[in-house]
Design an enzyme around this catalytic site. Structure first.
Site, PDB file in Angstrom:
ATOM      1  N   ASP A  30     -12.632  -5.089  24.250  1.00  0.00           N
ATOM      2  CA  ASP A  30     -11.929  -3.837  24.554  1.00  0.00           C
ATOM      3  C   ASP A  30     -12.035  -3.587  26.048  1.00  0.00           C
ATOM      4  O   ASP A  30     -13.019  -3.986  26.671  1.00  0.00           O
ATOM      5  CB  ASP A  30     -12.560  -2.665  23.771  1.00  0.00           C
ATOM      6  CG  ASP A  30     -11.626  -1.467  23.651  1.00  0.00           C
ATOM      7  OD1 ASP A  30     -11.169  -1.187  22.517  1.00  0.00           O
ATOM      8  OD2 ASP A  30     -11.340  -0.819  24.678  1.00  0.00           O
ATOM      9  N   THR A 121      -0.408  -0.834  13.438  1.00  0.00           N
ATOM     10  CA  THR A 121       0.823  -0.374  12.784  1.00  0.00           C
ATOM     11  C   THR A 121       1.929  -0.336  13.828  1.00  0.00           C
ATOM     12  O   THR A 121       1.822   0.393  14.815  1.00  0.00           O
ATOM     13  CB  THR A 121       0.600   1.027  12.184  1.00  0.00           C
ATOM     14  OG1 THR A 121      -0.486   0.934  11.272  1.00  0.00           O
ATOM     15  CG2 THR A 121       1.832   1.526  11.454  1.00  0.00           C
ATOM     16  N   LEU A 254      -2.474  14.448  -4.373  1.00  0.00           N
ATOM     17  CA  LEU A 254      -1.683  15.613  -4.784  1.00  0.00           C
ATOM     18  C   LEU A 254      -2.485  16.885  -4.536  1.00  0.00           C
ATOM     19  O   LEU A 254      -2.393  17.834  -5.302  1.00  0.00           O
ATOM     20  CB  LEU A 254      -1.319  15.510  -6.267  1.00  0.00           C
ATOM     21  CG  LEU A 254      -0.095  14.662  -6.631  1.00  0.00           C
ATOM     22  CD1 LEU A 254       0.204  14.776  -8.117  1.00  0.00           C
ATOM     23  CD2 LEU A 254       1.147  15.054  -5.828  1.00  0.00           C
ATOM     24  N   CYS A 264      -2.712   8.678  11.987  1.00  0.00           N
ATOM     25  CA  CYS A 264      -1.770   7.745  11.338  1.00  0.00           C
ATOM     26  C   CYS A 264      -0.558   8.420  10.719  1.00  0.00           C
ATOM     27  O   CYS A 264       0.557   8.240  11.198  1.00  0.00           O
ATOM     28  CB  CYS A 264      -2.501   6.921  10.289  1.00  0.00           C
ATOM     29  SG  CYS A 264      -3.716   5.831  11.007  1.00  0.00           S
TER      30      CYS A 264
HETATM   31  C1  UDX Z   1      -4.125   6.977   6.175  1.00  0.00           C
HETATM   32  C2  UDX Z   1      -3.847   6.070   4.973  1.00  0.00           C
HETATM   33  O1  UDX Z   1      -4.447   6.622   3.800  1.00  0.00           O
HETATM   34  C3  UDX Z   1      -4.388   4.678   5.227  1.00  0.00           C
HETATM   35  O2  UDX Z   1      -4.069   3.835   4.149  1.00  0.00           O
HETATM   36  C4  UDX Z   1      -3.767   4.157   6.503  1.00  0.00           C
HETATM   37  O3  UDX Z   1      -4.295   2.892   6.813  1.00  0.00           O
HETATM   38  C5  UDX Z   1      -4.032   5.108   7.669  1.00  0.00           C
HETATM   39  O4  UDX Z   1      -3.578   6.407   7.340  1.00  0.00           O
HETATM   40  P1  UDX Z   1      -6.290   8.289   7.057  1.00  0.00           P
HETATM   41  O5  UDX Z   1      -5.442   8.755   8.199  1.00  0.00           O
HETATM   42  O6  UDX Z   1      -7.671   7.794   7.333  1.00  0.00           O
HETATM   43  O7  UDX Z   1      -5.548   7.104   6.278  1.00  0.00           O
HETATM   44  O8  UDX Z   1      -6.437   9.524   6.064  1.00  0.00           O
HETATM   45  P2  UDX Z   1      -5.999   9.906   4.582  1.00  0.00           P
HETATM   46  O9  UDX Z   1      -7.161   9.861   3.705  1.00  0.00           O
HETATM   47  O10 UDX Z   1      -4.776   9.188   4.169  1.00  0.00           O
HETATM   48  O11 UDX Z   1      -5.630  11.440   4.796  1.00  0.00           O
HETATM   49  C6  UDX Z   1      -4.566  11.822   5.666  1.00  0.00           C
HETATM   50  C7  UDX Z   1      -4.389  13.323   5.723  1.00  0.00           C
HETATM   51  O12 UDX Z   1      -3.842  13.806   4.513  1.00  0.00           O
HETATM   52  C8  UDX Z   1      -5.687  14.111   5.944  1.00  0.00           C
HETATM   53  O13 UDX Z   1      -5.431  15.139   6.887  1.00  0.00           O
HETATM   54  C9  UDX Z   1      -5.988  14.679   4.568  1.00  0.00           C
HETATM   55  O14 UDX Z   1      -6.712  15.866   4.644  1.00  0.00           O
HETATM   56  C10 UDX Z   1      -4.575  14.913   4.039  1.00  0.00           C
HETATM   57  N1  UDX Z   1      -4.486  14.930   2.560  1.00  0.00           N
HETATM   58  C11 UDX Z   1      -4.821  13.835   1.845  1.00  0.00           C
HETATM   59  C12 UDX Z   1      -4.005  16.072   1.918  1.00  0.00           C
HETATM   60  O15 UDX Z   1      -3.678  17.079   2.555  1.00  0.00           O
HETATM   61  N2  UDX Z   1      -3.897  16.046   0.550  1.00  0.00           N
HETATM   62  C13 UDX Z   1      -4.236  14.976  -0.201  1.00  0.00           C
HETATM   63  O16 UDX Z   1      -4.098  15.046  -1.422  1.00  0.00           O
HETATM   64  C14 UDX Z   1      -4.707  13.828   0.475  1.00  0.00           C
END
Ligand code: UDX
Length: 437
Positions: A30, A121, A254, A264
């Site tokens: 890095d 990505t 959900l 992401c």
């Molecule tokens: C996401 C994808 O899940 C993962 O597969 C990809 O590689 C990168 O992006 P991440 O950003 O770590 O991962 O978080 P994730 O667990 O997906 O949650 C994303 C957001 O959605 C969070 O802010 C979480 O609080 C919110 N969320 C999640 C909800 O509001 N409701 C839910 O039911 C699930």
């Protein structure tokens, strides 16, 4: 195998440590000296459960090292590109500066037969463009795309035990010689039954953006239902339980609340729309604009509900925000809905105190104007209203009676619908959920 991992952020640092855990000899590279110094000392430069233990364990074996010098990649059979692809400033598209710079910097150290594997990505079409760069350099090195699906907070186990492995190769054939090389890299998860799909390059790139778009859509769908539930006095959590029992729908992802954030989902759906526009297929993704709009509306809704909760004014109200990270088990505050709500409330005249078990330093860097408090109890002290915005275990477990003794007025907005409303009401609280009566 000798492996180099270029980019040691959330994705690369975890990938490097996990590849060493799988038995490979790994160097993580890095440009950020601070990050490399931390990782070299077996310290995780960010909060990720299990990462620091893993770094310590694999560094003891001598199989994992870190460097700021790209020359360290020389001699590796496989080079993983794990750099970030943030949203461009003022635009929806992804900024590919780091991917391009990493590939260009790697070129002088590549030898014939080595493979370069993209994990970042990227907008569909990037892999083909990078493959062309490699070809033009006349190196006889192959480029593959192997998207990563790890979730922050579960990154180590998601990397060691993935749901599936996707290999994008030029032409999409299982017979491609680089497929066998990647099979050796992932021998352990493959032996334990992880499914592996070989696709062409654009399909592999699309798998990742499609998966994230689906997840974002699922969350916005239930948040749209929460808006309707609010309009008629129905309960979105029971609605989610009931529809989630249909296994074609499923209960995961959900959970209605303040919406999705992080490094992401928000930027990936925007970059996907931007790319579809460039490809003349923007109509296919106009629904994502609605997904984004529903998501952003959650934040305004919470500000409005907080105002209602505080007797229709925010001026001078002491508001305590529980949680700053975009989700629990993470110190990541990129596009965190919790922090964006906290900042909005402050702008509208409230006196906001934010607390979080891990994310305060990152939060303070991003929003220095907010007041931060490390101790939950000090943060609760004399609050006019509480907002639970990141569902850390310690906030879910708060005792409503003990908490009531600390605050000025027992009012709580449960932005993640994780508290037992009847329990809090019985303890004298005015409780508001999102999409719950
Ligand atoms: C996401 C994808 O899940 C993962 O597969 C990809 O590689 C990168 O992006 P991440 O950003 O770590 O991962 O978080 P994730 O667990 O997906 O949650 C994303 C957001 O959605 C969070 O802010 C979480 O609080 C919110 N969320 C999640 C909800 O509001 N409701 C839910 O039911 C699930």
């Amino acid at each position: 195998m000798r492996i180099s991992v270029i980019g040691c952020g959330y994705l690369g640092a975890v990938h490097a440590a996990c590849m060493a855990k799988l038995g490979h000899e790994v160097v993580g590279i890095d440009v950020d000296e601070r990050k490399i110094a931390e990782l070299s000392a077996a310290r995780a430069p960010f909060f990720e459960p299990g990462l620091e233990e893993l770094l310590g364990e694999v560094q003891e074996t001598g199989r994992l090292s870190f460097s700021t010098d790209m020359a360290a990649a020389k001699g590796s059979a496989v080079h993983f590109i794990c750099v970030g692809t943030p949203q461009k400033k003022g635009e929806n598209g992804a900024d590919l500066t780091y991917v391009d710079a990493a590939t260009a910097a790697l070129l002088p150290y590549l030898s014939p037969g080595e493979i370069v594997v993209g994990k970042s990505t990227v907008p569909v079409g990037t892999a083909a463009r990078l493959a062309m760069t490699l070809e033009q350099a006349g190196l006889n090195a192959h480029l593959l795309w192997n998207p990563e699906f790890l979730r922050e907070g579960h990154a180590v186990s998601d990397t060691l035990h993935p749901d599936r492995l996707v290999y994008g190769v030029a032409g999409g054939s299982e017979e491609h010689e680089a497929v066998q090389v990647l099979d050796k890299v992932y021998a352990t998860p493959l032996e334990s039954g992880t499914p592996r799909l070989v696709t062409d390059l654009p399909t592999a790139e699309l798998v990742k953006t499609a998966a994230n778009s689906f997840l974002a859509t699922k969350i916005s769908f239930i948040n749209a239902m929460a808006e309707l539930c609010d309009a008629v006095g129905a309960d979105v959590t029971l609605l989610a339980d009931a529809i989630g029992m249909d296994d074609r729908i499923g209960r995961k992802f959900l959970n209605a609340g303040i919406g999705f954030g992080g490094g992401c989902l928000p930027k990936d759906i925007r970059a996907f729309m931007a790319r579809a526009g460039e490809l003349g297929a923007d109509q296919a993704l106009t629904f994502l604009r609605e997904v984004d709009a529903i998501n952003m509306r959650r934040r305004t809704r919470v500000v409005e509900l907080t105002r209602e909760l505080c007797g229709n004014t925010l001026l001078g109200k002491r508001i305590t925000v529980l949680g700053a990270a975009f989700k629990p088990e993470s110190d990541d505050v990129r596009d965190s809905p919790a922090l964006s709500i906290a900042a909005q409330l402050q702008l509208q005249g409230a006196v906001v105190t934010v607390t979080d078990p891990e994310a305060l330093a990152n939060a303070a860097r991003r929003f220095p104007e907010l007041h931060y408090e490390e101790s939950t109890n000090s943060a609760l002290n004399r609050a006019d209203a509480l907002l639970l915005l990141t569902e850390w275990r310690e906030y879910r477990d708060l005792d409503p009676y003990e908490t009531a003794a600390l605050v000025s007025t027992p009012r709580i907005l449960d932005g993640r619908n994780v508290l037992d409303a009847s329990k809090w009401r019985a303890a004298g609280w005015t409780y508001r959920g999102l999409g719950r009566p």
